[in-house]
Write an enzyme that holds these catalytic residues in place. Sequence first.
Site, PDB file in Angstrom:
ATOM      1  N   ALA A 102      39.021  66.703 -27.419  1.00 42.13           N
ATOM      2  CA  ALA A 102      38.614  68.314 -28.012  1.00 42.13           C
ATOM      3  C   ALA A 102      37.107  68.216 -27.630  1.00 42.13           C
ATOM      4  CB  ALA A 102      38.818  68.294 -29.456  1.00 42.13           C
ATOM      5  N   ASP A 104      41.513  68.626 -35.292  1.00 45.10           N
ATOM      6  CA  ASP A 104      40.433  68.038 -34.319  1.00 45.10           C
ATOM      7  C   ASP A 104      39.422  69.137 -33.900  1.00 45.10           C
ATOM      8  OD1 ASP A 104      42.025  65.735 -35.134  1.00 45.10           O
ATOM      9  OD2 ASP A 104      42.206  65.248 -32.945  1.00 45.10           O
TER      10      ASP A 104
HETATM   11  C1  MEV Z   1      44.614  63.502 -35.184  1.00 40.00           C
HETATM   12  O1  MEV Z   1      43.368  63.415 -35.318  1.00 40.00           O
HETATM   13  C2  MEV Z   1      45.112  63.848 -36.599  1.00 40.00           C
HETATM   14  C3  MEV Z   1      46.743  64.123 -36.583  1.00 40.00           C
HETATM   15  O2  MEV Z   1      46.903  64.693 -38.094  1.00 40.00           O
HETATM   16  C4  MEV Z   1      47.346  64.986 -35.600  1.00 40.00           C
HETATM   17  C5  MEV Z   1      46.967  66.428 -35.997  1.00 40.00           C
HETATM   18  O3  MEV Z   1      46.541  66.892 -36.925  1.00 40.00           O
HETATM   19  O4  MEV Z   1      47.074  67.353 -34.991  1.00 40.00           O
HETATM   20  C6  MEV Z   1      47.473  62.779 -36.443  1.00 40.00           C
END
Ligand code: MEV
Length: 318
Positions: free
Chosen positions: A112, A154
């Site tokens: 990201a 993210d």
């Molecule tokens: C990834 O940083 C966080 C998760 O919850 C995936 C998402 O929210 O898309 C594991």
Amino acid sequence: MTTAVAAEYSAPAKIILFGEHAVVHGQPAIAAPVSSLRAFASVTPASAGSGLAIDVADLDTRLTISSGGAVPDHPLARAACLLLDTICRPPPDLRVTLRSQIPIASGLGSGAALTTALMRALVGAGGMSIPDAVLNELVYEVEREFHGTPSGIDNTVVVYERTIWFVRGEPPALLTVGKPFDLVVADTGVHASTKDAVAGVHALLAADPAGTRPVIEAIGALAHRARSTIARGDIRSLGPLMNENHRLLQRLTASSDELDRLAAAALSAGAWGAKLSGGGRGGNMIALCPPGAEAELAAALLAAGARRTIMTKVEAHE
Ligand code: MEV
């Protein structure tokens, strides 16, 4: 689109404080930027007609995009095209060099951040600006290629670079942080795919909905408690909430031996709380640090096998 001078754009890494995985299933989550760890996009003019060259320095990869040419099969090339389509510009004659301090596949949002820095560079090089809300939607589109079914947390924390309260499908809320607090981020050194970890939770939910749904809801309830605890600046009380969030993430198969070992080492060394952060199954763990204990905690984590540690502060905000 012309650029007379070289310019640099950037975007931060992120950590999830509470609620990863459950956020994919509609529960709230809290995330913060790590502003000291960044992805950079530097732009230099290129000769007329040469098109857009994106050099991904860390991967030794060059992606070239020109009017009428085929788009390279790479998420960052598609990110550039998506942005240029949105601002109605043909590929400019530019060289964009991407570099990142953020370890990949480690739960810190490196994809990201790279996409955000690249898109900001293309907008800025054209002498334009783009609202964060629009940029956020574009970065989310690209995240879907990296991660399958991301919640959007993210890209949101990376684009806005603020500590946020996030519920999938709703506009992000900026979080009130009553007092600043320090975290040590420790890398297991194990690369893990967020996509696979998220798929693992989907599989668990399909196989055992009655056992899994309450775990997901309990994580959401913890995020609510953490929100008010952070707002009133009762930082020490966040520790037990983090520990409980880690235990619930273990039940969702998101932890690993390495993450559990680092979390235990952090608590033995005096951390107020510790949990995995991000997709898990590897990647990074965060430990809540009593004031002044950062160096001691980082040393204990390195001794327990962490590949690297980073200190970060969640800043106070009304
Ligand atoms: C990834 O940083 C966080 C998760 O919850 C995936 C998402 O929210 O898309 C594991």
